[in-house]
Every structure is written in C-alpha cells, then in structure tokens.
Design a protein around this motif. Structure first.
Motif, mmCIF file in Angstrom:
data_model
loop_
_atom_site.group_PDB
_atom_site.id
_atom_site.type_symbol
_atom_site.label_atom_id
_atom_site.label_comp_id
_atom_site.label_asym_id
_atom_site.label_seq_id
_atom_site.Cartn_x
_atom_site.Cartn_y
_atom_site.Cartn_z
ATOM 1 N N SER A 58 15.149 9.510 8.936
ATOM 2 C CA SER A 58 15.410 10.149 7.840
ATOM 3 C C SER A 58 14.340 9.391 6.938
ATOM 4 N N ARG A 63 19.017 11.596 3.685
ATOM 5 C CA ARG A 63 19.408 12.853 4.182
ATOM 6 C C ARG A 63 18.562 13.081 5.621
ATOM 7 N N ARG A 67 20.442 15.282 11.798
ATOM 8 C CA ARG A 67 21.758 14.920 11.770
ATOM 9 C C ARG A 67 22.564 16.141 11.371
ATOM 10 N N GLY A 68 22.257 16.830 10.353
ATOM 11 C CA GLY A 68 22.769 17.873 9.953
ATOM 12 C C GLY A 68 22.969 18.899 10.862
ATOM 13 N N ALA A 71 25.611 17.902 13.632
ATOM 14 C CA ALA A 71 26.894 17.456 13.326
ATOM 15 C C ALA A 71 27.890 18.187 13.799
ATOM 16 N N ASP A 320 30.625 20.306 2.426
ATOM 17 C CA ASP A 320 30.008 19.041 3.227
ATOM 18 C C ASP A 320 30.874 17.940 2.734
ATOM 19 N N ARG A 338 30.855 20.857 6.875
ATOM 20 C CA ARG A 338 29.956 19.992 7.764
ATOM 21 C C ARG A 338 30.590 18.359 7.439
ATOM 22 N N HIS A 340 29.403 14.420 7.166
ATOM 23 C CA HIS A 340 28.355 13.451 7.759
ATOM 24 C C HIS A 340 29.001 11.813 7.408
ATOM 25 N N LEU A 357 21.999 16.898 -0.934
ATOM 26 C CA LEU A 357 22.846 18.209 -0.196
ATOM 27 C C LEU A 357 23.031 18.932 -1.457
#
Length: 538
Positions: A58, A63, A67-68, A71, A320, A338, A340, A357
C-alpha cells in the motif's frame, strides 16, 4: 592398507545430529483480478485461505486495494505483512533519489518475506490483476525465487476487465493488440498509437493529459474509451476525449478497440461523478452522506455483556471493520461486512485506512478493546483526521467500559477518589518520561491504574515501577492484579506493594496501586478494597 590394518584403525566418529531445520515455506504470487472479489480464481481463493502469511502493498495512507479484494477469502488469525511504499512520486529526500528509495524498500520488503519463508511459513503475496503484468510482485520474485520455491497464480488483467466493461471485441482475426504504459514520452505514445491495430494505455493518473494529446495526435481520440476501476462498484466508462484529467486515478485504462463497435458502448452518465459529491446538506434528510463515516468504538474489556447497545448498533451498521486482529476477532462475523485486521504496531496506517475507506463511501467501525479513548485507537484516528485530506470525513467516538473500571469493580472501589492512568509501554515515549510521571503521581498520593505493564519483550518495568512507588508509598499499600477480567481466564488478586512480583504480570494484566487512603479488608466473599473520599483534617 591391509584388512588387519583397517581393523586396527579407530572407528570414525558418528556425525552429531544436526538440529532440525524447518522446511522453507513457499512463496505464492497471487493474482486477484481487476477488483471484483468474485473475479478471484478458485485457486487464488484457496491459497489465500491456506497461506500462513498474507503480504500486500500500500501507499503511506495504509489502504491496500489488494487486501480489500482478498479479505473475503482470508481466515481468522493469519499473519499479515503490510509492505508500505516510502514514496509514490519522484519527490524524495533519499540520497539515492526516487529509484534509491524504491530499491531500498524492495530489499527491505524481500527481507521481511524471506524471514517468514525461512521459518517455514507459506507466504501469499497479493497482486491486483496478474502478478507478472505491471505488478509489484515481480520485484519480490526476482529477489526470492532463486532461494525459495515460488509459484504464480495468474489473475484476470485490467485489460480484460476494461474490454468487458465496453462490451465490444478488443481484437479479432489477425489484429495485433498493443499495450502501452502512459509513462512513455508523448512522441513515442503517438507513434505507437498511430501504428496499432488495437491499443490499451495503462498507468494513467497524472499522465492522462499527455495520453489524451497522443491519442489526438495519432488520430485515435474519437475511437478511444476511458474505463475507470473496471469490474468494481465504482466503474466508469467514458469517451476518452470527455474525461476531466484532474480526476483520473491510477486505476484507469484507455482502450482503442480494433474492430469498429457494432453495439452501443454502455457509457456512464456524464453527471455521475458530480452526483457522488452531493453534500450532506443538499441530500434528502433520510439519505446517508455519500462520504460515509468513521466510528471508533470500544468493546469493553472482555465480556460481550460490557459492549454497549450503542456500540453494538454501530458494529451492525458498519460496512467495514478496522482494528487489531485480537479485537476484530471478538466481533461476530456478519455476511458482506469486510474485516481489515492488522497487528498492534500500525495504528497510524490503520487510522488512515479507515478514513480513506470512509472517504469513498464506507461506514467504518474502528474497533478497540476497553474504551477507545484510553490508550487505544481514538487518539490515532482523531490525530490522523487533522490532516486536511480527511477534512470532509465525519469521525465519531463511542465510549466503552475501561479495563481499569472493570478490574476495580471486581474488588470494590479502589479508584473511588482521585486517580491516574499510566501506560508502562515505552514504545511511543521514552522510559524516562514514564518514570517521571510515575514518581509525580506517587508523590501526589493518587491511586494509579497501570496499563500495558509488561510484554514478551518488556519484562523489567514492573519492578522499576514498584521501586519508584515505594519511594512515596508504604510497603503495605494495597495492589490489585486483574488479568483477563471479563474473559475466560479471569483472575483477580489483592496483595501489597512489597509483595508485587513482576513474574506474575503480563500484557493482559492491569494493575491498580492504592493511595495512602486505600484500604483492603476481608469478607466471606473475598477481599474488598476502597479508596476513601475523605481525608483526615490536619
């Protein structure tokens, strides 16, 4: 040498057994596709779920798009290796310039992954699109594949996703597709676009003005289309000549199809980008603001019974969750939400991720244990939100029960009068400052709630704390040791300051050290402790 001579030779010593070395782990280059999690391949999803370590890149904001995407396929408890680029433009004060800073970063990143692999852990390094198509994965592959087993799981490229977004053939028959980086000089772009049957120009963002000029000079602008964030919920499709260059992100692509389209291109409405910027005041009162929000919540110290209804509502409404893995794991999994998770050393990066986000429409809950405003994430989020880039992002903090209150309640009211909260951790402040504050509070005759008293790398501070307080308090001053209060391994003990043994204290323990007015007494149900609110008159 005769057989007899051989028989008289001393026997060769038996080799000493080697200490068992862990078998090296395997490096996986995981192609995630263009952005839609449903475009992750079956194999990539399986490897993500099985890997010991998930690694991802990142920028400094923390962010990670990769990975988003991944996830949904990650499992609870996986190690994460967050590789943060030191620079994203050519402006840097590194002595080697931009290239020197990037090369140093890649070497450090490779060393971090090599440590996992050497320890026998499998590492899934995430890559948007395909790992070998304009991807950062290749820099790790060059540095690691000669020492460790490596396998690449290909992914759908942004070229395919952009073509699908247009809904028209990209090339057919004997046509040749030319893929160009937008970073080429304008003259070279113009030459190649002039000669191409079909073309794709990637790496846009700041390069878009020169890319559009090259398309125009090559006579291809009227046939070119712009696709932004293909396959995601924020996808846009426009004619290349109608794009506002000031709003072009890096994750955009320009496509010049080879065949003339025979179907209508599904263009995004021209005012769609403006609709996303409607202010909260202009929006209907029953609509949520487009920018989303960040809510920093405290779960309480351990028991679900100590999570407030207000916090529970915020968790249920969040799209999230962001937080330390241990605390995220305390929140029930909700379909479509989601998660994180990261380790406890990246608070600023975690805060920036949450704010980013939210800026893009997510309702983010940043999760802390206890109260988020007490040695937890509220300070990190609010501090990061002071950066002008987050000015429009709403931030709320919802309180939770503190660990100090929970431990105190188990024995009575040791914090019933003036008291101080001190963290023994010297990770973010020097020990000299910690020691100075301990002495000041001890001399002021206040009870002390001590957070973060010890860790696996930090074991000597409890003894130092005890000795500093003994300079101002009597040896029989009551001390409360509360460990995992509200959790399955709860333990609460009352002892004296002179009896405080550092070996009994770990990171999950909270200490309460009494003042001169703190009293402990026995009852049939156990010892009770209180700090009187009355002082004897002189």
């Amino acid at each position: 040498m005769s057989e007899q001579d051989r028989a008289q030779q001393p026997a060769a010593p038996t080799p000493a057994p080697r200490s068992a070395q862990p078998r090296a782990g395997k490096l996986w280059g995981i192609g995630l596709g263009p952005g839609d999690p449903e475009l992750v391949t079956v194999k990539a999803a399986r490897i993500i779920g099985e890997a010991d370590v998930i690694a991802f890149h990142s920028a400094r904001h923390g962010r990670s798009i990769s990975r988003g995407i991944a996830a949904a396929y990650m499992r609870t408890g996986q190690l994460e290796e967050h590789l943060v680029y030191p620079v994203t433009t050519e402006t840097t004060d590194h002595p080697g310039g931009y290239q020197g800073a990037i090369d140093e970063f890649y070497e450090q990143a490779a060393a971090a992954l090599a440590a996992h692999l050497a320890a026998g852990r499998s590492v899934a390094l995430l890559a948007a699109g395909d790992p070998l198509f304009y991807s950062s994965y290749m820099h790790m592959h060059r540095r690691l594949a000669d020492r460790f087993e490596a396998e690449i799981v290909p992914g759908i490229t942004s070229v395919s996703a952009a073509s699908a977004a247009l809904g028209t053939p990209l090339v057919e028959g004997d046509q040749v597709l030319t893929v160009l980086p937008g970073t080429l000089p304008a003259e070279e772009l113009t030459r190649r676009l002039t000669e191409a049957d079909a073309a794709v120009v990637m790496k846009l963002g700041r390069t878009y003005p020169s890319v559009r000029q090259a398309l125009s000079d090559a006579g291809r602008l009227d046939d070119a289309y712009y696709v932004e964030r293909a396959s995601t919920g924020r996808q846009r499709v426009l004619r290349a000549g109608e794009v506002d260059a000031a709003e072009v992100p890096y994750f955009a692509i320009t496509v010049v199809p080879g065949p003339t389209p025979t179907t209508e291109i599904p263009l995004t409405a021209a005012d769609a980008t403006h609709r996303t910027r409607i202010s909260e005041a202009e929006a209907p009162q029953d609509d949520r603001p487009v920018t989303g929000e960040v809510v920093v919540v405290g779960l309480g110290p351990g028991s679900p019974d100590w999570t407030s209804p207000e916090v529970a509502r915020a968790l249920s409404e969040a799209t999230d969750l962001v937080g330390y893995t241990t605390y995220i794991d305390r929140v029930p999994v909700r379909p479509g939400q989601r998660r994180h998770a990261s380790d406890n050393r990246v608070e600023s990066e975690r805060a920036a991720m949450a704010l980013d986000l939210a800026r893009h429409g997510a309702r983010v809950a940043v999760v802390s244990s206890g109260d988020p405003g007490v040695f937890a994430m509220a300070a990190a989020v609010v501090e990061e939100s002071a950066d002008p880039q987050w000015r429009e992002v709403p931030v709320r903090v919802l309180p939770g029960m503190t660990a100090a209150s929970a431990v105190a309640s188990r024995v009575g009211a040791p914090l019933g009068h003036d008291f101080a909260m001190i963290s023994l951790s010297d990770r973010l402040k020097p020990w000299e400052t910690v020691a100075q504050r301990i002495s000041a509070v001890a001399s002021a005759d206040m009870a002390i709630a001590v957070y973060n008293p010890a860790s696996s790398q930090r074991t000597w501070q409890v003894a130092a704390l005890r000795d500093l307080v003994l300079e101002h308090r009597k040896p029989d001053t009551p001390v409360v040791l509360g460990r995992d209060v509200g959790g399955p391994a709860e333990s609460v003990r009352v002892l004296t300051l002179s009896e405080l043994d550092p070996a009994e204290v770990d990171m999950r323990t909270l200490l309460i050290i009494g003042a001169s007015t703190t009293t402990a007494f026995d009852t049939p149900a156990g010892r009770r402790v209180f700090t009187s609110r009355r002082y004897a008159t002189p």
